[in-house]
Design a protein around this motif. Structure first.
Motif, PDB file in Angstrom:
ATOM      1  N   GLY A 179      20.095   9.717   3.356  1.00  0.00           N
ATOM      2  CA  GLY A 179      20.383  10.743   2.358  1.00  0.00           C
ATOM      3  C   GLY A 179      19.906  12.134   2.692  1.00  0.00           C
ATOM      4  O   GLY A 179      19.871  12.993   1.822  1.00  0.00           O
ATOM      5  N   GLY A 180      19.501  12.374   3.922  1.00  0.00           N
ATOM      6  CA  GLY A 180      19.115  13.724   4.291  1.00  0.00           C
ATOM      7  C   GLY A 180      17.628  14.020   4.138  1.00  0.00           C
ATOM      8  O   GLY A 180      17.177  15.122   4.432  1.00  0.00           O
ATOM      9  N   THR A 181      16.842  13.049   3.676  1.00  0.00           N
ATOM     10  CA  THR A 181      15.388  13.227   3.607  1.00  0.00           C
ATOM     11  C   THR A 181      14.854  13.351   5.040  1.00  0.00           C
ATOM     12  O   THR A 181      15.246  12.592   5.916  1.00  0.00           O
ATOM     13  CB  THR A 181      14.740  11.988   2.934  1.00  0.00           C
ATOM     14  N   ASP A 182      13.965  14.333   5.279  1.00  0.00           N
ATOM     15  CA  ASP A 182      13.357  14.439   6.605  1.00  0.00           C
ATOM     16  C   ASP A 182      12.237  13.405   6.687  1.00  0.00           C
ATOM     17  O   ASP A 182      11.087  13.676   6.330  1.00  0.00           O
ATOM     18  CB  ASP A 182      12.808  15.855   6.823  1.00  0.00           C
ATOM     19  N   ILE A 183      12.607  12.200   7.144  1.00  0.00           N
ATOM     20  CA  ILE A 183      11.675  11.071   7.060  1.00  0.00           C
ATOM     21  C   ILE A 183      10.426  11.246   7.921  1.00  0.00           C
ATOM     22  O   ILE A 183       9.433  10.571   7.701  1.00  0.00           O
ATOM     23  CB  ILE A 183      12.371   9.723   7.386  1.00  0.00           C
ATOM     24  N   HIS A 184      10.479  12.197   8.891  1.00  0.00           N
ATOM     25  CA  HIS A 184       9.282  12.416   9.720  1.00  0.00           C
ATOM     26  C   HIS A 184       8.294  13.354   9.038  1.00  0.00           C
ATOM     27  O   HIS A 184       7.150  13.459   9.462  1.00  0.00           O
ATOM     28  CB  HIS A 184       9.682  12.962  11.087  1.00  0.00           C
ATOM     29  N   LYS A 185       8.740  14.064   8.019  1.00  0.00           N
ATOM     30  CA  LYS A 185       7.855  15.025   7.340  1.00  0.00           C
ATOM     31  C   LYS A 185       7.491  14.619   5.914  1.00  0.00           C
ATOM     32  O   LYS A 185       6.371  14.828   5.469  1.00  0.00           O
ATOM     33  CB  LYS A 185       8.545  16.399   7.297  1.00  0.00           C
ATOM     34  N   VAL A 186       8.485  14.084   5.182  1.00  0.00           N
ATOM     35  CA  VAL A 186       8.249  13.770   3.765  1.00  0.00           C
ATOM     36  C   VAL A 186       7.286  12.589   3.630  1.00  0.00           C
ATOM     37  O   VAL A 186       7.476  11.551   4.264  1.00  0.00           O
ATOM     38  CB  VAL A 186       9.593  13.459   3.068  1.00  0.00           C
ATOM     39  N   PRO A 187       6.231  12.740   2.799  1.00  0.00           N
ATOM     40  CA  PRO A 187       5.317  11.610   2.574  1.00  0.00           C
ATOM     41  C   PRO A 187       5.925  10.592   1.614  1.00  0.00           C
ATOM     42  O   PRO A 187       6.738  10.949   0.752  1.00  0.00           O
ATOM     43  CB  PRO A 187       4.074  12.258   1.969  1.00  0.00           C
ATOM     44  N   VAL A 188       5.530   9.349   1.789  1.00  0.00           N
ATOM     45  CA  VAL A 188       6.088   8.253   0.996  1.00  0.00           C
ATOM     46  C   VAL A 188       5.825   8.455  -0.503  1.00  0.00           C
ATOM     47  O   VAL A 188       6.599   7.988  -1.353  1.00  0.00           O
ATOM     48  CB  VAL A 188       5.542   6.909   1.555  1.00  0.00           C
ATOM     49  N   GLY A 189       4.760   9.205  -0.815  1.00  0.00           N
ATOM     50  CA  GLY A 189       4.448   9.490  -2.221  1.00  0.00           C
ATOM     51  C   GLY A 189       5.550  10.247  -2.953  1.00  0.00           C
ATOM     52  O   GLY A 189       5.650  10.197  -4.179  1.00  0.00           O
ATOM     53  N   VAL A 190       6.407  10.932  -2.183  1.00  0.00           N
ATOM     54  CA  VAL A 190       7.490  11.715  -2.793  1.00  0.00           C
ATOM     55  C   VAL A 190       8.660  10.819  -3.210  1.00  0.00           C
ATOM     56  O   VAL A 190       9.342  11.082  -4.201  1.00  0.00           O
ATOM     57  CB  VAL A 190       7.981  12.800  -1.801  1.00  0.00           C
ATOM     58  N   ILE A 191       8.890   9.750  -2.453  1.00  0.00           N
ATOM     59  CA  ILE A 191      10.076   8.919  -2.732  1.00  0.00           C
ATOM     60  C   ILE A 191       9.767   7.635  -3.491  1.00  0.00           C
ATOM     61  O   ILE A 191      10.658   6.918  -3.911  1.00  0.00           O
ATOM     62  CB  ILE A 191      10.834   8.555  -1.432  1.00  0.00           C
ATOM     63  N   MET A 192       8.475   7.342  -3.672  1.00  0.00           N
ATOM     64  CA  MET A 192       8.115   6.053  -4.284  1.00  0.00           C
ATOM     65  C   MET A 192       8.437   6.003  -5.774  1.00  0.00           C
ATOM     66  O   MET A 192       8.548   7.031  -6.444  1.00  0.00           O
ATOM     67  CB  MET A 192       6.619   5.771  -4.083  1.00  0.00           C
ATOM     68  N   THR A 193       8.589   4.787  -6.286  1.00  0.00           N
ATOM     69  CA  THR A 193       8.625   4.577  -7.732  1.00  0.00           C
ATOM     70  C   THR A 193       7.170   4.628  -8.173  1.00  0.00           C
ATOM     71  O   THR A 193       6.311   3.981  -7.580  1.00  0.00           O
ATOM     72  CB  THR A 193       9.215   3.198  -8.067  1.00  0.00           C
ATOM     73  N   ARG A 194       6.899   5.450  -9.198  1.00  0.00           N
ATOM     74  CA  ARG A 194       5.514   5.738  -9.545  1.00  0.00           C
ATOM     75  C   ARG A 194       5.069   4.900 -10.750  1.00  0.00           C
ATOM     76  O   ARG A 194       5.862   4.621 -11.652  1.00  0.00           O
ATOM     77  CB  ARG A 194       5.416   7.239  -9.885  1.00  0.00           C
ATOM     78  N   MET A 195       3.825   4.476 -10.755  1.00  0.00           N
ATOM     79  CA  MET A 195       3.247   3.834 -11.943  1.00  0.00           C
ATOM     80  C   MET A 195       3.318   4.848 -13.081  1.00  0.00           C
ATOM     81  O   MET A 195       3.156   6.040 -12.829  1.00  0.00           O
ATOM     82  CB  MET A 195       1.790   3.447 -11.688  1.00  0.00           C
ATOM     83  N   PRO A 196       3.541   4.478 -14.335  1.00  0.00           N
ATOM     84  CA  PRO A 196       3.621   3.088 -14.835  1.00  0.00           C
ATOM     85  C   PRO A 196       5.033   2.506 -14.833  1.00  0.00           C
ATOM     86  O   PRO A 196       5.282   1.543 -15.538  1.00  0.00           O
ATOM     87  CB  PRO A 196       3.102   3.239 -16.277  1.00  0.00           C
ATOM     88  N   ASN A 197       5.934   3.068 -14.001  1.00  0.00           N
ATOM     89  CA  ASN A 197       7.319   2.569 -13.997  1.00  0.00           C
ATOM     90  C   ASN A 197       7.535   1.376 -13.073  1.00  0.00           C
ATOM     91  O   ASN A 197       8.594   1.238 -12.469  1.00  0.00           O
ATOM     92  CB  ASN A 197       8.278   3.694 -13.608  1.00  0.00           C
ATOM     93  N   ILE A 198       6.497   0.565 -12.877  1.00  0.00           N
ATOM     94  CA  ILE A 198       6.617  -0.604 -12.012  1.00  0.00           C
ATOM     95  C   ILE A 198       6.298  -1.846 -12.836  1.00  0.00           C
ATOM     96  O   ILE A 198       5.311  -1.859 -13.575  1.00  0.00           O
ATOM     97  CB  ILE A 198       5.644  -0.484 -10.812  1.00  0.00           C
ATOM     98  N   VAL A 199       7.167  -2.850 -12.735  1.00  0.00           N
ATOM     99  CA  VAL A 199       6.919  -4.110 -13.442  1.00  0.00           C
ATOM    100  C   VAL A 199       5.791  -4.840 -12.719  1.00  0.00           C
ATOM    101  O   VAL A 199       5.916  -5.133 -11.522  1.00  0.00           O
ATOM    102  CB  VAL A 199       8.189  -4.996 -13.449  1.00  0.00           C
ATOM    103  N   CYS A 200       4.670  -5.079 -13.393  1.00  0.00           N
ATOM    104  CA  CYS A 200       3.514  -5.729 -12.779  1.00  0.00           C
ATOM    105  C   CYS A 200       3.261  -7.089 -13.416  1.00  0.00           C
ATOM    106  O   CYS A 200       3.746  -7.375 -14.505  1.00  0.00           O
ATOM    107  CB  CYS A 200       2.256  -4.872 -12.956  1.00  0.00           C
ATOM    108  N   GLY A 201       2.475  -7.905 -12.733  1.00  0.00           N
ATOM    109  CA  GLY A 201       2.081  -9.197 -13.289  1.00  0.00           C
ATOM    110  C   GLY A 201       0.608  -9.427 -13.029  1.00  0.00           C
ATOM    111  O   GLY A 201      -0.029  -8.636 -12.328  1.00  0.00           O
ATOM    112  N   SER A 202       0.054 -10.507 -13.608  1.00  0.00           N
ATOM    113  CA  SER A 202      -1.343 -10.839 -13.337  1.00  0.00           C
ATOM    114  C   SER A 202      -1.399 -12.237 -12.726  1.00  0.00           C
ATOM    115  O   SER A 202      -0.433 -12.997 -12.807  1.00  0.00           O
ATOM    116  CB  SER A 202      -2.169 -10.793 -14.620  1.00  0.00           C
ATOM    117  N   THR A 203      -2.547 -12.580 -12.115  1.00  0.00           N
ATOM    118  CA  THR A 203      -2.683 -13.897 -11.468  1.00  0.00           C
ATOM    119  C   THR A 203      -2.493 -15.025 -12.479  1.00  0.00           C
ATOM    120  O   THR A 203      -2.172 -16.139 -12.101  1.00  0.00           O
ATOM    121  CB  THR A 203      -4.074 -14.064 -10.820  1.00  0.00           C
ATOM    122  N   GLU A 204      -2.703 -14.709 -13.761  1.00  0.00           N
ATOM    123  CA  GLU A 204      -2.604 -15.756 -14.783  1.00  0.00           C
ATOM    124  C   GLU A 204      -1.239 -15.842 -15.462  1.00  0.00           C
ATOM    125  O   GLU A 204      -1.026 -16.682 -16.322  1.00  0.00           O
ATOM    126  CB  GLU A 204      -3.710 -15.565 -15.818  1.00  0.00           C
TER     127      GLU A 204
END
Lengths: 212, 212
Positions: free
Chosen positions: A131-156
């Protein structure tokens, strides 16, 4: 275990005209063959119907003891989870992709001082790579899905409930987390301790049938 | 269903010292906790052990009727397969990736005059997208995994056997094919009629526990 109205109707139709193909059943019930698949699969698994290749479904008998099916939801996520693979927010997208391949996983989780802050899937990486992202420069923090928008679970949580969430949310994996601190005055923070993916569920399914 | 020697040993240890944590079991058996997970999961599912969060495992009783587990292998691939998404060999890698996203699938299958000739996964695409391949010019036929190097299944294989193959070969999905022609004098050719992925298996697992 209670059968649905449609499952009961399928049993009646098979009893009456066996062997019955799934095409014939679909036509009689006025639904698509695809819509019937799950019902036929469950009736086969509980031993009510038998699927004979190139012949159709035949009736075998009353549903067998289904307590095993009830036990399925007793397997806890903590029992079958895998190790999560994590990087920090500053990692470039390119380096993160290389790390993804080296660890042969489908999702990277992003940590900041031991706190889960985000997730990036193979699909997200592919989208950015073309998509044109400069993958050698852009940090992964820019493209990640950010908390709290992640479905999480617990060991229990039960592995079963997490499998359901994976299907409902159309995701590949769920991070297994533990809450950090009392979280009284701040947004709750989580430490990642594992992950449950479709691979873990498929392995569990394979385990189910072993020894037979 | 026959329990393994280690599973029998776990039962003995739990009976003797319940509740027993998985850490304690791993130490006594001289294995890692990860190595025990599958055994503990299966013992929980057949109702021999119960996993009590933050307490450990307790003994419940003899294994329950395991005929349900035997029935699992009676569900046929044809009953739960999805539609395959296909492109032709000449499609550029870029167009193929766009098609992958539009159809929201993890693998594209490549057809040539109705014959299955190859497969490309999201992982293959990502590798090429970052690896210097000119994705706007190179056709997907150049980067695909080519038949006969693709693990295939038939509608009459059990979904269980295909789940096992997915885990053994570390792949995401298996094309479901039908043989074309008599294949007496030539290399056999196949038409693709469906696919089974980890998603189908996870859905089947979720179905298993429904109605409980």
């Amino acid at each position: 275990m209670k059968l649905s109205e449609r499952q009961e109707e399928i049993i009646r139709l098979v009893k009456k005209g066996q062997p019955v193909t799934s095409e014939a059943l679909a036509e009689k019930l006025g639904v698509t063959r695809a819509a019937l698949r799950a019902d036929l699969a469950i009736l086969t698994m509980i031993g009510v119907l038998d699927a004979r290749p190139k012949v159709g479904y035949v009736y075998l008998g009353e549903a067998q003891n289904t307590r095993i099916l009830e036990n399925i939801s007793r397997v806890l996520a903590g029992e079958i989870m895998s190790k999560p693979v994590t990087v920090t927010e500053e990692t470039t997208v390119y380096d993160a992709i290389v790390f993804l391949f080296l660890n042969d996983v489908g999702t990277l989780f992003i940590e900041n001082n031991g706190i889960l802050v985000g997730a990036v899937s193979r699909k997200d990486f592919l989208k950015n790579a073309i998509g044109g992202t400069d993958i050698h420069k852009v940090p992964v923090g820019v493209i990640m899905t950010r908390m709290p928008n992640i479905v999480c679970g617990s060991t229990e949580d039960s592995a079963y409930d997490l499998a359901k969430k994976i299907i409902e949310h159309e995701i590949d994996s769920i991070p297994i987390v533990e809450k950090i601190g009392d979280g009284l005055n701040e947004r709750p923070q989580f430490k990642i301790v594992g992950k449950i993916s479709k691979t873990n569920i498929t392995k569990l399914f394979v385990k189910l049938g072993e020894g037979n």
